[in-house]
Design an enzyme around this catalytic site. Structure first.
Site, PDB file in Angstrom:
ATOM      1  N   ASP A   6       0.889  -1.198   0.042  1.00  0.00           N
ATOM      2  CA  ASP A   6      -0.071   0.009   0.136  1.00  0.00           C
ATOM      3  C   ASP A   6       0.839   1.106  -0.200  1.00  0.00           C
ATOM      4  O   ASP A   6       1.717   1.365   0.962  1.00  0.00           O
ATOM      5  CB  ASP A   6      -1.062  -0.006   1.204  1.00  0.00           C
ATOM      6  CG  ASP A   6      -1.624   1.392   1.358  1.00  0.00           C
ATOM      7  OD1 ASP A   6      -2.187   2.120   0.355  1.00  0.00           O
ATOM      8  OD2 ASP A   6      -1.900   1.514   2.537  1.00  0.00           O
ATOM      9  N   ASP A  88      -7.225   3.764  -1.888  1.00  0.00           N
ATOM     10  CA  ASP A  88      -7.136   3.390  -0.466  1.00  0.00           C
ATOM     11  C   ASP A  88      -8.677   3.509   0.032  1.00  0.00           C
ATOM     12  O   ASP A  88      -8.901   2.555   0.765  1.00  0.00           O
ATOM     13  CB  ASP A  88      -6.375   4.368   0.098  1.00  0.00           C
ATOM     14  CG  ASP A  88      -6.537   5.906  -0.132  1.00  0.00           C
ATOM     15  OD1 ASP A  88      -7.266   6.201  -1.115  1.00  0.00           O
ATOM     16  OD2 ASP A  88      -6.002   6.662   0.555  1.00  0.00           O
ATOM     17  N   THR A 164      -4.102  28.190  23.798  1.00  0.00           N
ATOM     18  CA  THR A 164      -3.946  28.210  22.255  1.00  0.00           C
ATOM     19  C   THR A 164      -3.775  26.842  21.414  1.00  0.00           C
ATOM     20  O   THR A 164      -4.406  26.282  20.935  1.00  0.00           O
ATOM     21  CB  THR A 164      -3.003  29.326  21.771  1.00  0.00           C
ATOM     22  OG1 THR A 164      -3.523  30.545  22.049  1.00  0.00           O
ATOM     23  CG2 THR A 164      -3.013  29.212  20.216  1.00  0.00           C
TER      24      THR A 164
END
EC number: 2.7.1.33
Length: 235
Positions: A6, A88, A164
């Protein structure tokens, strides 16, 4: 024995398939004497793949590249122009369809991109979504805003952010969770199976009860693609 490869956007994954089991392999020391087929899928380009295919040719081993088709073994692709569906995604659908027969599935592959595909219990792919992966989502904000910044030591959680970096990362995670939840009404099936794959698949799987993380989902799909394709050619 089959060699399954893959090639994703950022990496190449290779495994051996024997006796209905996925086995690890060393690409520098492949058992070419025992390999009968090479089956591969490409999302990205890979010089390593080219080298492996050259070795296979030298050893007179047949190679097969997985392709998307409109139908395969009872599975139907939702895309009108089916060639535009990423291989995929198709392989993940094939694996889910094979491993969970007659079951509605939401298939999530969380890598560079996060893909969400919806499959009903009859094998009809209803469609899906493509989202930026968690890293890509956070990076796009840090690169395109002046005051948003990240911290590599900050984990992804589903909690409200109190600074943040965790506001950024948690926002990316809950946005992805929300997208997956949005897929459920398309199936209207209480027994829907949610299946995760990819680098962030395990993290996402932890957010959904009775879901499954299968890191070998696409690799398994390669083997099932070959078997279904062979059977369809015999008809």
């Amino acid at each position: 024995m089959k060699l399954l490869i893959d090639v994703g956007n950022t990496s190449l994954k290779a495994k051996l398939w024997q006796n209905e089991q996925v086995q690890a392999c060393d690409l520098n020391n492949l058992p070419w004497h025992a390999i009968t087929h090479v089956i591969y899928a490409c999302v990205g380009r890979s010089e390593l793949l080219n080298a492996i295919l050259a070795q296979a040719a030298f050893n007179s081993i047949s190679c097969f590249e997985a392709k998307v088709t409109k139908t395969l073994g009872g599975l139907t692709c939702a895309y009108e122009h089916f060639n535009n569906l990423g291989i995929d995604r198709w392989l993940a659908l094939i694996a889910s369809f094979t491993l969970y027969p007659n079951k509605a599935c939401i298939v999530v592959d969380a890598g560079t991109a996060t893909t969400i595909d919806v499959l009903n219990c009859d094998g009809q792919h209803l469609g899906g979504w493509i989202l930026p992966g968690l890293d890509l989502m956070t990076r796009s904000l840090t690169q395109n805003t002046q005051r948003v910044f990240d911290d590599e030591n900050t984990p992804f959680t589903n909690q409200l952010g109190i600074n943040t970096p965790n506001g950024l990362k948690n926002g990316a995670l809950v946005a992805t969770i929300g997208a997956i939840n949005q897929a459920k009404p398309y199936l209207n099936d209480k027994n829907t199976q949610i299946i995760f794959a990819g680098g962030y698949g395990s993290l996402l799987q932890q957010q959904f009860k009775e879901s499954i993380f299968d890191p070998m989902l696409v690799i398994k799909g390669l083997n099932y693609w070959y078997e279904l394709d062979e059977n369809s050619n015999k008809l």
